[in-house]
Design a protein around this motif. Structure first.
Motif, mmCIF file in Angstrom:
data_model
loop_
_atom_site.group_PDB
_atom_site.id
_atom_site.type_symbol
_atom_site.label_atom_id
_atom_site.label_comp_id
_atom_site.label_asym_id
_atom_site.label_seq_id
_atom_site.Cartn_x
_atom_site.Cartn_y
_atom_site.Cartn_z
ATOM 1 N N TYR A 1 -34.664 -11.135 -19.310
ATOM 2 C CA TYR A 1 -35.064 -12.481 -18.246
ATOM 3 C C TYR A 1 -36.359 -12.176 -17.511
ATOM 4 O O TYR A 1 -36.957 -12.993 -17.495
ATOM 5 C CB TYR A 1 -33.670 -12.638 -17.453
ATOM 6 C CG TYR A 1 -32.518 -13.372 -18.456
ATOM 7 C CD1 TYR A 1 -31.681 -12.337 -18.466
ATOM 8 C CD2 TYR A 1 -32.411 -14.355 -18.909
ATOM 9 C CE1 TYR A 1 -30.494 -12.718 -19.261
ATOM 10 C CE2 TYR A 1 -31.508 -14.844 -19.834
ATOM 11 C CZ TYR A 1 -30.463 -13.732 -19.932
ATOM 12 O OH TYR A 1 -29.182 -14.269 -20.438
ATOM 13 N N GLY A 2 -36.066 -10.902 -17.035
ATOM 14 C CA GLY A 2 -37.583 -10.601 -16.202
ATOM 15 C C GLY A 2 -38.845 -10.829 -17.243
ATOM 16 O O GLY A 2 -39.735 -11.359 -16.602
ATOM 17 N N ALA A 3 -39.027 -10.753 -18.236
ATOM 18 C CA ALA A 3 -40.051 -10.552 -19.303
ATOM 19 C C ALA A 3 -40.318 -12.224 -19.366
ATOM 20 O O ALA A 3 -41.621 -12.417 -19.288
ATOM 21 C CB ALA A 3 -39.874 -9.965 -20.471
ATOM 22 N N VAL A 4 -39.276 -12.935 -19.293
ATOM 23 C CA VAL A 4 -39.490 -14.389 -19.798
ATOM 24 C C VAL A 4 -40.257 -14.899 -18.437
ATOM 25 O O VAL A 4 -41.088 -15.686 -18.559
ATOM 26 C CB VAL A 4 -38.217 -15.269 -19.864
ATOM 27 C CG1 VAL A 4 -38.484 -16.736 -19.797
ATOM 28 C CG2 VAL A 4 -37.535 -14.587 -21.364
ATOM 29 N N LEU A 5 -39.743 -14.443 -17.229
ATOM 30 C CA LEU A 5 -40.358 -14.991 -15.975
ATOM 31 C C LEU A 5 -41.662 -14.514 -15.650
ATOM 32 O O LEU A 5 -42.495 -15.252 -14.993
ATOM 33 C CB LEU A 5 -39.295 -14.523 -14.948
ATOM 34 C CG LEU A 5 -38.024 -15.239 -14.797
ATOM 35 C CD1 LEU A 5 -37.151 -14.562 -13.530
ATOM 36 C CD2 LEU A 5 -38.070 -16.710 -14.558
ATOM 37 N N VAL A 6 -42.247 -13.419 -16.172
ATOM 38 C CA VAL A 6 -43.325 -12.957 -16.003
ATOM 39 C C VAL A 6 -44.483 -14.005 -16.356
ATOM 40 O O VAL A 6 -45.678 -14.073 -15.899
ATOM 41 C CB VAL A 6 -43.725 -11.614 -16.791
ATOM 42 C CG1 VAL A 6 -45.198 -11.195 -16.675
ATOM 43 C CG2 VAL A 6 -42.900 -10.495 -16.153
ATOM 44 N N ALA B 1 -38.257 -20.020 -11.079
ATOM 45 C CA ALA B 1 -37.288 -19.047 -10.454
ATOM 46 C C ALA B 1 -36.062 -18.562 -12.005
ATOM 47 O O ALA B 1 -35.932 -19.552 -12.588
ATOM 48 C CB ALA B 1 -36.591 -19.327 -9.225
ATOM 49 N N ARG B 2 -35.303 -17.808 -11.870
ATOM 50 C CA ARG B 2 -34.388 -17.553 -12.828
ATOM 51 C C ARG B 2 -33.277 -18.576 -12.872
ATOM 52 O O ARG B 2 -32.775 -18.893 -11.529
ATOM 53 C CB ARG B 2 -34.002 -16.152 -12.669
ATOM 54 C CG ARG B 2 -32.644 -15.876 -13.614
ATOM 55 C CD ARG B 2 -32.905 -15.313 -14.970
ATOM 56 N NE ARG B 2 -31.711 -15.770 -15.633
ATOM 57 C CZ ARG B 2 -30.660 -14.914 -15.883
ATOM 58 N NH1 ARG B 2 -30.628 -13.644 -15.413
ATOM 59 N NH2 ARG B 2 -29.764 -15.472 -16.759
ATOM 60 N N SER B 3 -32.858 -19.225 -13.670
ATOM 61 C CA SER B 3 -31.654 -19.979 -13.669
ATOM 62 C C SER B 3 -30.372 -19.324 -14.046
ATOM 63 O O SER B 3 -30.520 -18.687 -15.374
ATOM 64 C CB SER B 3 -31.843 -21.353 -14.375
ATOM 65 O OG SER B 3 -32.275 -22.269 -13.929
#
Lengths: 276, 530, 314
Positions: free
Chosen positions: B324-329, B336-338
């Motif tokens: 998920y972190g990679a997606v948010l980058v 923000a993360r959902s």
């Protein structure tokens, strides 16, 4: 003749670049420093540096590696597309030109129809029908090429078949197929060779265009055209992502074009091809 | 590239009314000072730094497709409608608060089946005709007519009939109570149309909407795929807007949009890539706005087909396998993360939610438990606006042994494939709430018979909870039900939720008063240019 | 002469018919149900879908659909777009104006680049200048046009602020209107310049080796006079053919440039129509493109026939 070819600096340059391109295509994947598909989000959009000679793209993938891997894809695209177009087209042109009468009328009418489609429209339509993929893009581009080869061959055949020696052989009773393949075709080759060389470059560009529209190579394939297409969103913040594949395509296509021009000059400067 | 979220259809809703009388009255009389219901009021005297005049150039992230409010389904058309026409009520800015608009007050009967709206007197459509309750009746009868095939039909299908009480009062009589009625009336497709003008145009608004609306700006011309021009309505009932003219220019290429804002050719630009937003931070001539919606982007599992059918452990395994972190980058901190179908920005959200974190070891462990110790091969359907998310998910899943083949379709084909549910396994999708209510997220996307349930997931307890929550009125009680339902959905993991929906705008610093509504529509009524 | 014209004009008809049939078939093979795509977010019950399908006559057998389309098309009615509910003819004509403008300006740029390059190349054949100018002109066809387009926008619109980044199709003959044409015309024209330059070079080379040129030289005429008055004039005939081809190429190749520069032309309309399975619109656009292309070629052929009598009697 070969000496003449080499005398022209432009053609020589073209030949050298093409040759290097083929080497890169064969060897590239083995010398690429990174895996072309592996992501590294932390290092996305990095400018060229020691670790990544050409920088990284929006997923942190090494651009140099992707370009090296992409070379074989582009060369395949060019060769296969043009092979499809040329083989079908030449056969059609031979048949039409040699057999004449209703065969010729039918074949050339169909070619006229294909010719009247603006090439892009036809490519889009075929790619849409077959489904977006690199393989189908090759087919679509190949089909668009067919009328060019058909017409070129046909006009050549028309003039060759009137020559006396052909009449002589026919009088001697040789069968049609033999005549077409052994006597007529070899004499058509000159403009066809030029056309093929020029078309390989053109096909690569068309492939890039189809990728732009989402109809060609699909992610995450490191196809140069696709790299430019996805990279164009970042041109303002990370120009290297799209620029290096752009330079790669331009160089290779330039090379094919210079070679093609050179071949034409050597074989017969009066050759008129579809691309000018 | 992101793609605009399109409106989805909605099944019949049945719910109790909110205590409308008190709420409506309080809002109605609180929002504007010293009202005289007999005469339309002019806008409250504003700070004197307003500047009158000027032309605004705005570009959205997709082209205007339709001028007919009943047929339009895309965000850009909503924006055009919002600024040239008026609804009975509107949302206050980007919030879920409903405030008066054409109706200065309304009453809701105790049984929740009758809504009476009181209209301002003297409101004129752009062709000079006065807006009366007859136009309200005409508008909704047209919306509900089968020939219209209106996109919002399902939101209003509970309307039995509309009564004209007098010229300035209209009553909606419903077949059953409907909790989201007011919210649906505040949406762009619910604008009130000029009966006389629509009849003149023979119902065909496809190329010309002049005179149909009463809004702050008058429709002037629309050149398809090129631009749409509006100009100020001098006699607007809430006071003439500050701007003289608005031009909505279509620019399909994202980079060109961003460049156009930076060069000043465009004053307001939508959907600027986040990387460029970061770059623009140093630019004193530009202001950037982040816009968020309720809902989430997710990687869906098709729960009606193998391998994800009846295999919760497998779904949980993959949920732990996405980085998920990679997606948010990609979003440079703007999104923000959902953890689940929606975030803390809407009530009913369980405060103690944990969600699925990126844990490759746990993922592999669960994979083995699910019966796939050596990994598996799956397909993933995606389209332009979510393919980047998809690629990142696929890349991280590859590391735990799940080989993902990405199938890139055009948006319409993706919708069709997901809806059919026969070929999809993994798919990338998103849902942004039409109406800011948990029902519009949980029921719409996960109730087993909902047409938008593209994960094709069925859970009886969940269904029971969301059905019950529709018919009760007390928000506290509903909230409890939704929280429980939310937790069930999280446990069963029919999807791996990624981030909230939204994009960023860039505007010239000379633009003031710009707001975006809950349907992505740009609100230009209060904008001025200095 | 008249027989020649008549023959050529008549030959166009089967071609157009053929194109419309092929397009029709291709279109119906594109995966995706146009009714579902069109209705999309509107009322989605099965019965509504079937009703719309029936209204649009999409439930009829293919050949019937084609003939009914043909019947109306011959009367000038190309139907209504599924998506936008507007007459196809209107949409096409409206967007065509833009595409034509781009193509013509692209052609102009093309000529401006190609003529000097081609002439210089021919006159100084095999010299360093020839080599350089050939590389330059070949560069045009080696760069993907969308790449050139965006780079031009970034350099000339964003950094240098010399030209606007996108098109406003209203005023053409103002300074502003012309400024918006510069970048897209250049992106478009640069790629086709190669074809023209090659043709100019090839024909000039051929002409320059003719006997009458040698005679002129031996008579002592100035080189420049020879080039312009004698060689160039005779080289122009095949060059006009290439101009025709280039125009056709430009009309077809504007798809990408239009998208990047926000010019609402036929290319953009076409791509959207394919995406949305808007059958009447696709059919109308392709037919239109083909018509333009064929007509251009026809006109060129006729001019050619007029200029060179030998062609006529073939």
């Amino acid at each position: 003749m070969v000496k003449d070819f080499i005398k022209s600096k432009a053609s020589l340059l073209g030949l050298i670049i093409t040759f290097s391109f083929v080497i890169v295509a064969l060897v590239g994947p083995s010398v690429a420093p990174y895996d072309p598909i592996e992501m590294d989000m932390v290092n996305r959009l990095q400018p060229p540096s020691q670790a990544h000679l050409l920088g990284t793209d929006e997923f942190g993938r090494d651009i140099l590696s992707r370009i090296l891997w992409g070379a074989q894809i582009s060369i395949q695209l060019g060769l296969i597309a043009v092979s499809i177009g040329a083989s079908v087209g030449i056969v059609l042109g031979l048949i039409a030109g040699y057999l004449r009468s209703y065969v010729e009328a039918f074949v050339m009418r169909v070619m006229d129809i294909l010719f009247a489609f603006p090439y892009f429209v036809l490519a889009i339509a075929i790619a849409a029908v077959l489904g977006p993929s690199l393989r189908n893009a090759m087919i679509a581009i190949g089909v668009v090429c067919i009328p060019t080869y058909a017409r070129l061959t046909w006009s050549q055949v028309l003039s060759i078949r009137e020559r006396t020696y052909v009449e002589a052989i026919r009088a001697l009773g040789a069968n049609d197929l033999r005549i077409m393949l052994l006597h007529i075709l070899p004499n058509c080759l000159a403009p066809l060779i030029v056309e093929v060389t020029l078309d390989i470059g053109w096909a690569i560009i068309e492939g890039a265009g189809l990728s732009f529209l989402g109809l060609g190579a699909q992610v995450p394939t490191p196809e140069w055209g696709l790299m430019i297409s996805t990279g164009r969103n970042y041109l303002a913040v990370a120009p290297w992502v799209a620029t290096f594949p752009g330079i790669a395509i331009a160089t290779v296509v330039l090379a094919f074009n210079l070679m093609g021009d050179g071949l034409r000059d050597v074989l017969d400067p009066r050759i008129r091809t579809a691309r000018g | 590239m992101t793609k605009p979220l399109t409106r989805r259809d909605y099944l019949k809703t049945a719910a109790a009314a909110v205590g409308g009388l008190v709420v409506g009255g309080a809002i109605g009389y609180g929002a504007y000072p010293a009202l005289n219901p007999a005469a339309p009021k002019k806008e409250v005297q504003a700070p004197t730094s307003f500047v009158q005049g000027g032309t605004l150039y705005i570009t959205y992230r997709s082209p205007v497709l339709n001028l007919d409010p009943h047929i339009m389904t895309d965000e850009a058309s909503y924006g055009a409608a919002q600024n040239t026409m008026d609804q009975l009520v509107v949302f206050e800015g980007n919030t879920a608060n409903i405030i008066p608009n054409l109706a200065y007050a309304w009453e809701i009967s105790d049984d929740g089946k009758e809504y009476t709206f009181h209209l301002w007197k003297g409101v004129k459509f752009h062709d000079g005709t006065e807006l009366t309750a007859n136009d309200v009746k005409f508008t909704f009868e047209r919306l509900l007519a089968p020939e219209t095939k209106a996109s919002y039909y399902a939101y209003f299908s509970s309307i039995d009939k509309i009564q004209v009480i007098d010229d300035y009062a209209a009553k909606f009589i419903l077949k059953e109570p409907n909790a989201i009625m007011l919210a649906a009336l505040a949406a762009p497709p619910s604008v009130i149309m000029n009966k006389k003008r629509v009849e003149e145009l023979k119902g065909d608004l496809s190329s010309n909407a002049f005179g149909v609306g009463s809004g702050p700006f008058k429709f002037v011309e629309w050149k398809v795929n090129d631009h749409l021009t509006m100009e100020a309505n001098e006699n607007y009932w809430a006071g003439r807007p500050h701007l003289d003219k608005i031009i909505i220019k279509e620019i399909p290429e994202r980079t060109t949009r961003a460049v156009a804002v930076q060069t000043g050719e465009i004053d307001i630009g939508a959907d600027i890539p986040y990387d460029m937003i970061e770059q623009m931070k140093g630019n004193k001539d530009l202001v950037t706005i982040d816009d968020h919606k309720i809902g989430a982007y997710y990687m869906g599992f098709n729960c009606s087909q193998p391998p994800f059918k009846d295999n919760v452990t497998l779904r949980q395994a993959l949920s732990h396998g996405v980085d998920y972190g990679a997606v948010l980058v990609q979003f440079r901190g703007h999104l923000a993360r959902s953890l689940g179908p929606y975030g803390p920005n809407l009530w009913g959200y369980p405060g103690d939610i944990v969600g699925y974190n990126f844990d490759p070891d746990k993922a592999k462990e669960l994979l083995a438990k699910a019966g796939y110790p050596k990994g598996l091969d799956v397909t993933m359907h995606a389209t332009d606006w979510n393919i980047d998310d998809g690629q990142i998910c696929a890349a991280s899943l590859a590391k735990i042994g799940v080989n993902v083949k990405i199938i890139h379709l055009d948006a319409a084909s993706l919708d069709a494939a997901c809806s059919a549910g026969k070929e999809t396994q993994l798919f990338m999708m998103a849902w942004g709430a039409d109406i800011p209510d948990p029902d519009n997220v949980l029921y719409t996307v996960f109730e087993s018979t909902s047409p938008i349930n593209w994960v094709h997931w069925k859970n009886d307890k969940f269904d029971e909870l969301v059905h019950r929550a529709r018919v009760i009125t007390d928000q506290g009680e509903r909230s409890g039900l939704y929280t429980e339902a939310f937790k069930i959905v999280m446990d069963e993991a029919p999807a791996a939720w990624l981030h909230d929906p939204g994009f960023s705008w860039a505007l010239s610093r000379h633009i003031h008063g710009f707001q975006v509504g809950p349907h992505y529509q740009y609100l230009l009524r209060g904008v001025w240019k200095k | 002469m008249l027989r020649y014209i008549a023959k050529r004009v008549l030959a166009v008809i089967p071609v157009l018919l053929g194109i419309s049939i092929i397009t029709f078939l291709l279109m119906h093979f594109i995966p995706g149900d146009p009714v579902r795509v069109m209705l999309g977010k509107q009322a989605i019950t099965e019965e509504v879908i079937e009703r719309v399908r029936h209204e649009l006559r999409l439930d009829q057998p293919l050949y019937l659909q084609y003939f009914s389309w043909l019947y109306y098309a011959l009367q000038g009615n190309l139907g209504r777009s599924f998506q936008m509910n507007m007459p196809v003819l209107y949409l096409v004509a409206d967007h065509f104006a833009v595409t034509l403008r781009l193509a013509l300006f692209g052609l102009l740029v093309s000529m401006l680049i190609a003529m000097p390059l081609g002439i210089v190349s021919a006159v100084k054949k095999d010299s360093a200048i020839d080599y350089v100018s050939r590389v330059i002109s070949t560069l045009g066809i080696s760069l993907p046009p969308f790449f050139t387009g965006i780079v031009l926008i970034l350099i000339f619109a964003l950094y240098l602020r010399w030209f606007p980044s996108m098109g406003v199709s209203t005023e053409l003959f103002s300074i502003d209107g012309l400024r918006t044409m510069v970048l897209p015309s250049f992106a478009l024209g640069f790629s086709s310049a190669t074809m023209v330059a090659r043709m100019v070079r090839a024909t000039m080379v051929e002409v320059l080796e003719q006997d009458y040129i040698r005679t002129a030289r031996s008579k002592g005429l100035k080189e420049r006079v020879i080039i312009y008055r004698h060689a160039l004039k005779n080289a122009m005939i095949p060059v006009t053919t290439v101009i025709g081809m280039t125009l056709g190429y430009l009309l077809g190749g504007s798809v990408i440039i239009e998208t990047i520069f926000a010019w609402p032309g036929l290319g953009m309309l076409m791509v959207n129509a394919v995406m949305k399975r808007d059958y009447p619109l696709i059919q109308g656009i392709v037919l239109f493109f083909a018509l333009m292309f064929t007509l251009t070629n026809l006109v060129i052929d006729l001019i050619y026939g007029f200029l060179d009598p030998r062609i006529r009697y073939r």
